[in-house]
Write an enzyme that holds these catalytic residues in place. Structure first.
Site, PDB file in Angstrom:
ATOM      1  N   ASN A 207       0.973   3.111   0.614  1.00 22.49           N
ATOM      2  CA  ASN A 207       2.058   2.713  -0.287  1.00 22.49           C
ATOM      3  C   ASN A 207       1.600   2.653  -1.736  1.00 22.49           C
ATOM      4  O   ASN A 207       2.395   2.384  -2.630  1.00 22.49           O
ATOM      5  CB  ASN A 207       2.624   1.339   0.121  1.00 22.49           C
ATOM      6  CG  ASN A 207       1.566   0.252   0.122  1.00 22.49           C
ATOM      7  OD1 ASN A 207       0.706   0.251   0.993  1.00 22.49           O
ATOM      8  ND2 ASN A 207       1.600  -0.646  -0.844  1.00 22.49           N
TER       9      ASN A 207
ATOM     10  N   GLY B 143      -1.698   3.749  -4.900  1.00 14.79           N
ATOM     11  CA  GLY B 143      -2.960   4.316  -5.364  1.00 14.79           C
ATOM     12  C   GLY B 143      -3.354   5.640  -4.724  1.00 14.79           C
ATOM     13  O   GLY B 143      -2.557   6.572  -4.607  1.00 14.79           O
TER      14      GLY B 143
ATOM     15  N   GLY C 281      -4.111   6.425  -1.642  1.00 12.00           N
ATOM     16  CA  GLY C 281      -3.438   6.742  -0.374  1.00 12.00           C
ATOM     17  C   GLY C 281      -2.052   7.320  -0.607  1.00 12.00           C
ATOM     18  O   GLY C 281      -1.635   8.254   0.095  1.00 12.00           O
TER      19      GLY C 281
ATOM     20  N   SER D  56     -17.053   4.239  -1.259  1.00  9.72           N
ATOM     21  CA  SER D  56     -17.066   4.009  -2.710  1.00  9.72           C
ATOM     22  C   SER D  56     -18.463   4.293  -3.245  1.00  9.72           C
ATOM     23  O   SER D  56     -19.465   4.109  -2.541  1.00  9.72           O
ATOM     24  CB  SER D  56     -16.714   2.557  -3.006  1.00  9.72           C
ATOM     25  OG  SER D  56     -17.007   2.251  -4.348  1.00  9.72           O
TER      26      SER D  56
ATOM     27  N   TYR E 286     -18.288  -6.113  -0.434  1.00  5.65           N
ATOM     28  CA  TYR E 286     -17.526  -4.865  -0.564  1.00  5.65           C
ATOM     29  C   TYR E 286     -18.474  -3.662  -0.462  1.00  5.65           C
ATOM     30  O   TYR E 286     -18.196  -2.701   0.267  1.00  5.65           O
ATOM     31  CB  TYR E 286     -16.782  -4.870  -1.906  1.00  5.65           C
ATOM     32  CG  TYR E 286     -15.993  -3.609  -2.189  1.00  5.65           C
ATOM     33  CD1 TYR E 286     -14.779  -3.367  -1.547  1.00  5.65           C
ATOM     34  CD2 TYR E 286     -16.452  -2.662  -3.103  1.00  5.65           C
ATOM     35  CE1 TYR E 286     -14.049  -2.208  -1.811  1.00  5.65           C
ATOM     36  CE2 TYR E 286     -15.736  -1.509  -3.375  1.00  5.65           C
ATOM     37  CZ  TYR E 286     -14.539  -1.285  -2.727  1.00  5.65           C
ATOM     38  OH  TYR E 286     -13.814  -0.135  -2.985  1.00  5.65           O
TER      39      TYR E 286
END
Ligand SMILES: NC(=O)c1ccc[n+]([C@@H]2O[C@H](COP(=O)([O-])OP(=O)(O)OC[C@H]3O[C@@H](n4cnc5c(N)ncnc54)[C@H](OP(=O)(O)O)[C@@H]3O)[C@@H](O)[C@H]2O)c1
Length: 319
Positions: free
Chosen positions: A29, A31, A33, A156, A187
Protein backbone atom coordinates in the site's frame (compact mmCIF):
# COMPACT_ATOMS: atom_id res chain seq x y z
CA UNK A 1 27.19 17.79 -7.42
CA UNK A 2 27.58 14.78 -9.75
CA UNK A 3 24.38 12.84 -10.23
CA UNK A 4 24.39 9.49 -8.49
CA UNK A 5 24.01 6.34 -10.55
CA UNK A 6 20.50 4.90 -10.39
CA UNK A 7 20.25 1.35 -11.69
CA UNK A 8 17.19 0.85 -13.89
CA UNK A 9 15.34 -2.17 -15.21
CA UNK A 10 16.05 -2.86 -18.90
CA UNK A 11 13.36 -1.51 -21.23
CA UNK A 12 12.69 -4.97 -22.71
CA UNK A 13 11.96 -6.35 -19.22
CA UNK A 14 9.36 -3.63 -18.66
CA UNK A 15 7.66 -4.70 -21.90
CA UNK A 16 7.27 -8.37 -20.90
CA UNK A 17 3.71 -9.61 -20.90
CA UNK A 18 2.79 -10.84 -17.40
CA UNK A 19 -0.83 -11.64 -18.11
CA UNK A 20 -1.95 -14.87 -16.45
CA UNK A 21 0.75 -14.51 -13.77
CA UNK A 22 0.05 -13.99 -10.06
CA UNK A 23 2.30 -12.20 -7.59
CA UNK A 24 2.06 -11.42 -3.89
CA UNK A 25 3.64 -8.18 -2.66
CA UNK A 26 3.62 -7.61 1.10
CA UNK A 27 3.42 -4.01 2.28
CA UNK A 28 2.11 -2.96 -1.13
CA UNK A 29 0.00 0.00 0.00
CA UNK A 30 3.02 2.27 0.28
CA UNK A 31 6.53 3.17 -0.88
CA UNK A 32 8.66 0.57 -2.67
CA UNK A 33 5.97 -2.13 -2.50
CA UNK A 34 3.35 0.11 -4.08
CA UNK A 35 5.61 0.99 -7.03
CA UNK A 36 6.63 -2.66 -7.51
CA UNK A 37 2.93 -3.57 -7.56
CA UNK A 38 2.04 -0.78 -9.99
CA UNK A 39 4.65 -1.97 -12.54
CA UNK A 40 3.58 -5.63 -12.33
CA UNK A 41 -0.05 -4.63 -12.90
CA UNK A 42 1.02 -2.32 -15.75
CA UNK A 43 2.51 -5.39 -17.45
CA UNK A 44 -0.72 -7.38 -17.07
CA UNK A 45 -0.13 -9.38 -13.86
CA UNK A 46 -2.57 -10.03 -11.04
CA UNK A 47 -1.07 -8.78 -7.77
CA UNK A 48 -2.30 -9.79 -4.35
CA UNK A 49 -1.72 -6.76 -2.16
CA UNK A 50 -0.83 -8.33 1.20
CA UNK A 51 -1.35 -5.54 3.71
CA UNK A 52 -2.23 -4.89 7.32
CA UNK A 53 -4.45 -1.89 6.43
CA UNK A 54 -6.79 -2.89 3.60
CA UNK A 55 -8.35 0.60 3.52
CA UNK A 56 -4.91 2.12 2.77
CA UNK A 57 -4.40 -0.43 -0.02
CA UNK A 58 -7.83 0.40 -1.47
CA UNK A 59 -6.92 4.07 -1.54
CA UNK A 60 -3.48 3.40 -3.09
CA UNK A 61 -5.11 1.15 -5.71
CA UNK A 62 -7.19 4.00 -7.12
CA UNK A 63 -3.96 4.82 -8.99
CA UNK A 64 -4.14 1.47 -10.84
CA UNK A 65 -7.26 2.39 -12.79
CA UNK A 66 -6.81 1.76 -16.51
CA UNK A 67 -3.78 -0.52 -16.10
CA UNK A 68 -3.81 -3.87 -17.97
CA UNK A 69 -3.61 -6.20 -15.00
CA UNK A 70 -5.62 -6.60 -11.82
CA UNK A 71 -5.25 -6.66 -8.07
CA UNK A 72 -6.90 -8.04 -4.98
CA UNK A 73 -6.39 -7.00 -1.38
CA UNK A 74 -5.69 -9.48 1.41
CA UNK A 75 -5.31 -8.57 5.03
CA UNK A 76 -2.20 -9.87 6.79
CA UNK A 77 -0.14 -8.63 9.71
CA UNK A 78 3.27 -10.15 9.01
CA UNK A 79 4.32 -9.69 12.63
CA UNK A 80 1.58 -12.11 13.71
CA UNK A 81 2.23 -15.77 12.91
CA UNK A 82 -1.47 -16.73 13.16
CA UNK A 83 -2.35 -13.97 10.71
CA UNK A 84 0.33 -15.22 8.30
CA UNK A 85 -0.98 -18.80 8.53
CA UNK A 86 -4.52 -17.62 7.89
CA UNK A 87 -3.33 -15.55 4.91
CA UNK A 88 -1.48 -18.46 3.29
CA UNK A 89 -4.56 -20.66 3.64
CA UNK A 90 -6.66 -18.06 1.81
CA UNK A 91 -4.03 -17.77 -0.92
CA UNK A 92 -3.87 -21.53 -1.39
CA UNK A 93 -7.64 -21.73 -1.62
CA UNK A 94 -7.89 -18.94 -4.20
CA UNK A 95 -4.78 -19.21 -6.35
CA UNK A 96 -3.65 -22.30 -8.24
CA UNK A 97 -0.34 -20.64 -9.17
CA UNK A 98 2.13 -18.18 -7.66
CA UNK A 99 4.68 -16.62 -9.99
CA UNK A 100 6.30 -14.38 -7.45
CA UNK A 101 6.40 -13.64 -3.73
CA UNK A 102 7.83 -10.25 -2.82
CA UNK A 103 8.65 -10.08 0.90
CA UNK A 104 8.72 -6.32 1.09
CA UNK A 105 6.82 -5.24 4.23
CA UNK A 106 9.06 -3.61 6.81
CA UNK A 107 10.27 -0.08 7.29
CA UNK A 108 9.60 -0.34 11.03
CA UNK A 109 12.23 0.70 13.53
CA UNK A 110 11.99 1.28 17.25
CA UNK A 111 14.06 3.36 19.66
CA UNK A 112 15.90 2.14 22.73
CA UNK A 113 13.06 0.01 24.06
CA UNK A 114 12.23 -3.28 22.40
CA UNK A 115 8.69 -3.97 21.28
CA UNK A 116 7.46 -7.58 21.08
CA UNK A 117 4.98 -9.21 18.74
CA UNK A 118 1.94 -11.24 19.83
CA UNK A 119 4.17 -14.30 19.57
CA UNK A 120 6.79 -12.80 21.89
CA UNK A 121 9.31 -12.06 19.14
CA UNK A 122 11.18 -8.77 18.88
CA UNK A 123 9.03 -6.73 16.52
CA UNK A 124 11.62 -5.68 13.91
CA UNK A 125 12.70 -9.27 13.41
CA UNK A 126 9.07 -10.44 13.50
CA UNK A 127 8.04 -8.08 10.67
CA UNK A 128 11.15 -8.18 8.51
CA UNK A 129 12.00 -11.83 8.90
CA UNK A 130 9.90 -14.34 10.88
CA UNK A 131 6.54 -13.46 9.30
CA UNK A 132 8.01 -13.61 5.81
CA UNK A 133 9.89 -16.80 6.65
CA UNK A 134 6.67 -18.54 7.68
CA UNK A 135 4.76 -17.15 4.68
CA UNK A 136 7.46 -18.38 2.31
CA UNK A 137 7.72 -21.85 3.80
CA UNK A 138 3.93 -22.29 3.70
CA UNK A 139 3.76 -21.16 0.06
CA UNK A 140 6.93 -22.86 -1.14
CA UNK A 141 5.14 -25.78 -2.79
CA UNK A 142 2.86 -23.39 -4.69
CA UNK A 143 5.89 -21.40 -5.86
CA UNK A 144 7.73 -24.60 -6.73
CA UNK A 145 4.92 -25.96 -8.86
CA UNK A 146 4.68 -22.66 -10.77
CA UNK A 147 7.36 -22.90 -13.45
CA UNK A 148 9.73 -19.91 -13.52
CA UNK A 149 8.55 -18.47 -10.18
CA UNK A 150 10.65 -15.94 -8.29
CA UNK A 151 10.98 -14.95 -4.65
CA UNK A 152 12.69 -11.99 -3.09
CA UNK A 153 13.12 -10.39 0.28
CA UNK A 154 13.77 -6.68 0.69
CA UNK A 155 16.83 -6.24 2.86
CA UNK A 156 18.80 -3.02 3.28
CA UNK A 157 22.26 -1.52 2.88
CA UNK A 158 22.37 -1.28 6.67
CA UNK A 159 22.78 -5.09 6.86
CA UNK A 160 26.34 -4.46 5.62
CA UNK A 161 27.38 -2.29 8.57
CA UNK A 162 31.00 -1.13 8.49
CA UNK A 163 34.34 -2.93 8.59
CA UNK A 164 34.45 -2.21 12.34
CA UNK A 165 30.86 -3.11 13.13
CA UNK A 166 29.07 -5.87 11.23
CA UNK A 167 25.43 -6.62 12.06
CA UNK A 168 24.67 -10.29 12.58
CA UNK A 169 21.92 -12.68 13.48
CA UNK A 170 22.16 -13.80 17.10
CA UNK A 171 21.32 -17.47 16.85
CA UNK A 172 21.48 -17.88 20.61
CA UNK A 173 18.80 -15.19 21.13
CA UNK A 174 16.76 -14.69 17.96
CA UNK A 175 13.75 -13.38 19.91
CA UNK A 176 16.03 -10.70 21.39
CA UNK A 177 15.27 -11.27 25.07
CA UNK A 178 18.76 -11.68 26.52
CA UNK A 179 20.62 -8.73 25.01
CA UNK A 180 20.51 -4.97 25.49
CA UNK A 181 18.33 -3.31 22.86
CA UNK A 182 19.02 -0.75 20.17
CA UNK A 183 16.38 -0.25 17.48
CA UNK A 184 18.82 0.49 14.66
CA UNK A 185 20.92 -2.61 15.41
CA UNK A 186 17.80 -4.76 15.62
CA UNK A 187 16.75 -3.51 12.17
CA UNK A 188 20.21 -4.14 10.68
CA UNK A 189 20.32 -7.66 12.20
CA UNK A 190 16.87 -8.46 10.79
CA UNK A 191 18.05 -7.37 7.34
CA UNK A 192 21.07 -9.72 7.64
CA UNK A 193 18.58 -12.55 8.24
CA UNK A 194 16.91 -11.81 4.89
CA UNK A 195 20.22 -11.93 2.98
CA UNK A 196 21.08 -15.26 4.63
CA UNK A 197 17.65 -16.76 4.02
CA UNK A 198 17.74 -15.96 0.29
CA UNK A 199 20.99 -17.94 0.00
CA UNK A 200 19.77 -20.87 2.11
CA UNK A 201 16.55 -21.08 0.12
CA UNK A 202 18.45 -21.06 -3.18
CA UNK A 203 20.66 -23.88 -1.92
CA UNK A 204 17.69 -25.90 -0.63
CA UNK A 205 15.32 -25.58 -3.60
CA UNK A 206 17.99 -25.73 -6.33
CA UNK A 207 16.79 -25.59 -9.92
CA UNK A 208 13.44 -27.18 -8.98
CA UNK A 209 12.19 -24.29 -6.84
CA UNK A 210 11.73 -20.56 -7.23
CA UNK A 211 14.62 -18.25 -8.08
CA UNK A 212 15.52 -16.37 -4.89
CA UNK A 213 17.28 -13.09 -4.11
CA UNK A 214 17.69 -10.37 -1.51
CA UNK A 215 17.51 -6.71 -2.40
CA UNK A 216 18.64 -3.29 -1.21
CA UNK A 217 16.12 -0.93 -2.81
CA UNK A 218 17.92 2.39 -2.31
CA UNK A 219 17.11 5.24 0.03
CA UNK A 220 13.42 5.55 -0.70
CA UNK A 221 11.33 8.63 0.02
CA UNK A 222 8.65 6.33 1.39
CA UNK A 223 6.77 6.15 4.68
CA UNK A 224 9.74 4.35 6.22
CA UNK A 225 9.71 4.72 10.02
CA UNK A 226 6.04 5.70 10.22
CA UNK A 227 5.21 2.40 11.94
CA UNK A 228 7.91 2.86 14.57
CA UNK A 229 7.73 4.75 17.83
CA UNK A 230 7.13 8.51 18.14
CA UNK A 231 10.84 9.34 18.49
CA UNK A 232 11.76 7.54 15.26
CA UNK A 233 8.81 9.14 13.43
CA UNK A 234 9.89 12.61 14.58
CA UNK A 235 13.55 11.97 13.64
CA UNK A 236 12.57 10.77 10.15
CA UNK A 237 10.35 13.82 9.60
CA UNK A 238 13.11 16.18 10.75
CA UNK A 239 15.71 14.57 8.49
CA UNK A 240 13.54 14.50 5.35
CA UNK A 241 14.34 18.01 3.95
CA UNK A 242 18.08 17.42 4.42
CA UNK A 243 18.18 13.93 2.88
CA UNK A 244 16.16 14.81 -0.21
CA UNK A 245 19.20 15.15 -2.49
CA UNK A 246 20.61 11.79 -1.32
CA UNK A 247 17.36 9.84 -1.42
CA UNK A 248 15.46 8.27 -4.31
CA UNK A 249 11.88 8.27 -5.54
CA UNK A 250 9.83 5.18 -4.70
CA UNK A 251 9.80 4.34 -8.40
CA UNK A 252 13.62 4.33 -8.53
CA UNK A 253 13.66 2.29 -5.33
CA UNK A 254 11.42 -0.37 -6.89
CA UNK A 255 13.89 -0.95 -9.75
CA UNK A 256 15.98 -3.60 -8.01
CA UNK A 257 12.98 -5.70 -6.96
CA UNK A 258 11.60 -5.41 -10.51
CA UNK A 259 14.94 -6.42 -12.03
CA UNK A 260 14.95 -9.54 -9.84
CA UNK A 261 11.35 -10.33 -10.84
CA UNK A 262 11.67 -9.63 -14.56
CA UNK A 263 15.20 -9.99 -15.86
CA UNK A 264 16.48 -13.19 -17.48
CA UNK A 265 20.04 -12.21 -16.63
CA UNK A 266 19.24 -12.15 -12.88
CA UNK A 267 18.44 -15.88 -13.07
CA UNK A 268 22.15 -16.65 -13.36
CA UNK A 269 22.59 -15.66 -9.70
CA UNK A 270 20.28 -17.67 -7.43
CA UNK A 271 20.34 -16.55 -3.81
CA UNK A 272 22.35 -13.43 -4.60
CA UNK A 273 22.15 -9.94 -3.12
CA UNK A 274 21.10 -7.23 -5.59
CA UNK A 275 21.67 -3.62 -4.59
CA UNK A 276 20.70 -0.20 -5.87
CA UNK A 277 23.57 2.28 -5.52
CA UNK A 278 23.83 3.78 -2.05
CA UNK A 279 25.83 6.53 -0.38
CA UNK A 280 25.33 4.57 2.85
CA UNK A 281 27.81 1.75 2.08
CA UNK A 282 30.74 2.14 4.45
CA UNK A 283 33.06 -0.25 2.58
CA UNK A 284 35.09 1.27 -0.24
CA UNK A 285 33.99 0.24 -3.72
CA UNK A 286 30.40 -0.67 -2.90
CA UNK A 287 28.55 2.61 -3.42
CA UNK A 288 27.48 1.86 -6.99
CA UNK A 289 25.68 -1.25 -5.77
CA UNK A 290 25.39 -4.08 -8.28
CA UNK A 291 22.90 -6.47 -9.84
CA UNK A 292 24.14 -8.65 -8.19
CA UNK A 293 26.92 -7.66 -5.82
CA UNK A 294 28.62 -9.50 -2.98
CA UNK A 295 27.51 -8.32 0.44
CA UNK A 296 30.46 -6.68 2.22
CA UNK A 297 29.34 -8.35 5.46
CA UNK A 298 31.11 -11.75 5.74
CA UNK A 299 28.57 -12.91 8.35
CA UNK A 300 25.77 -12.42 5.78
CA UNK A 301 27.58 -14.82 3.42
CA UNK A 302 28.18 -17.58 5.95
CA UNK A 303 26.18 -20.60 4.80
CA UNK A 304 26.59 -22.41 8.13
CA UNK A 305 24.90 -19.46 9.82
CA UNK A 306 22.23 -19.40 7.08
CA UNK A 307 21.37 -23.09 7.59
CA UNK A 308 21.32 -22.73 11.36
CA UNK A 309 19.13 -19.62 11.12
CA UNK A 310 16.59 -21.59 9.11
CA UNK A 311 16.73 -24.54 11.49
CA UNK A 312 16.14 -22.31 14.54
CA UNK A 313 13.47 -20.27 12.73
CA UNK A 314 11.47 -23.40 11.90
CA UNK A 315 11.23 -24.12 15.63
CA UNK A 316 10.37 -20.52 16.47
CA UNK A 317 7.51 -20.23 13.96
CA UNK A 318 6.24 -23.73 14.72
CA UNK A 319 7.03 -25.57 11.49
N1 LIG B 1 13.03 3.53 2.63
C1 LIG B 1 14.29 3.15 2.54
O1 LIG B 1 15.19 3.97 2.35
C2 LIG B 1 14.65 1.70 2.67
C3 LIG B 1 16.00 1.34 2.59
C4 LIG B 1 16.34 0.00 2.69
C5 LIG B 1 15.35 -0.95 2.83
N2 LIG B 1 14.05 -0.58 2.91
C6 LIG B 1 13.04 -1.63 3.06
O2 LIG B 1 12.13 -1.51 1.99
C7 LIG B 1 10.90 -2.14 2.35
C8 LIG B 1 9.75 -1.22 1.99
O3 LIG B 1 9.78 -0.10 2.86
P1 LIG B 1 9.44 1.37 2.37
O4 LIG B 1 10.68 2.15 2.42
O5 LIG B 1 8.66 1.31 1.11
O6 LIG B 1 8.55 1.87 3.61
P2 LIG B 1 6.98 2.12 3.75
O7 LIG B 1 6.51 3.11 2.74
O8 LIG B 1 6.75 2.43 5.18
O9 LIG B 1 6.35 0.70 3.40
C9 LIG B 1 6.43 -0.35 4.31
C10 LIG B 1 5.24 -1.25 4.12
O10 LIG B 1 5.33 -2.33 5.05
C11 LIG B 1 4.07 -2.46 5.71
N3 LIG B 1 4.17 -3.08 7.03
C12 LIG B 1 4.89 -2.70 8.10
N4 LIG B 1 4.64 -3.52 9.13
C13 LIG B 1 3.76 -4.45 8.69
C14 LIG B 1 3.12 -5.55 9.29
N5 LIG B 1 3.32 -5.89 10.57
N6 LIG B 1 2.28 -6.30 8.53
C15 LIG B 1 2.05 -5.99 7.25
N7 LIG B 1 2.61 -4.94 6.63
C16 LIG B 1 3.46 -4.18 7.35
C17 LIG B 1 3.59 -1.02 5.82
O11 LIG B 1 2.21 -1.00 6.14
P3 LIG B 1 1.52 0.32 6.81
O12 LIG B 1 1.33 1.31 5.71
O13 LIG B 1 0.26 -0.24 7.35
O14 LIG B 1 2.48 0.80 7.86
C18 LIG B 1 3.90 -0.54 4.42
O15 LIG B 1 2.94 -0.98 3.51
C19 LIG B 1 11.01 -2.44 3.84
O16 LIG B 1 11.35 -3.81 4.01
C20 LIG B 1 12.16 -1.56 4.29
O17 LIG B 1 12.76 -2.05 5.45
C21 LIG B 1 13.68 0.73 2.82
Amino acid sequence: MARRLIRRVAAEDLRKDLSGKTYIVTGSNSGVGLETTRQLITQGAHVVMAVRRPEAAQEAATGFEGLRGSYSIENVDVSDLASVRDFTERIRAQHPRLDGLVCNAGGVMFGSEAKYSKDGLEMTMAVNFFGHFLMTELLLDLLTKTKGSRWLIVSSVVHAGSPKNRPQVHLEDLAHKERSYNGFSAYADAKVAGVLYAQELAERVGAKGPFTASVHPGWARSNFGSGGNAMIRAAMALMRPFTRTMSDSNEDSAQTSLHVLLSDEALQYPGAYFSQSSVLYRDPGYRNGGWPTETPNPHARDMDVARELVRCSRDIVGL
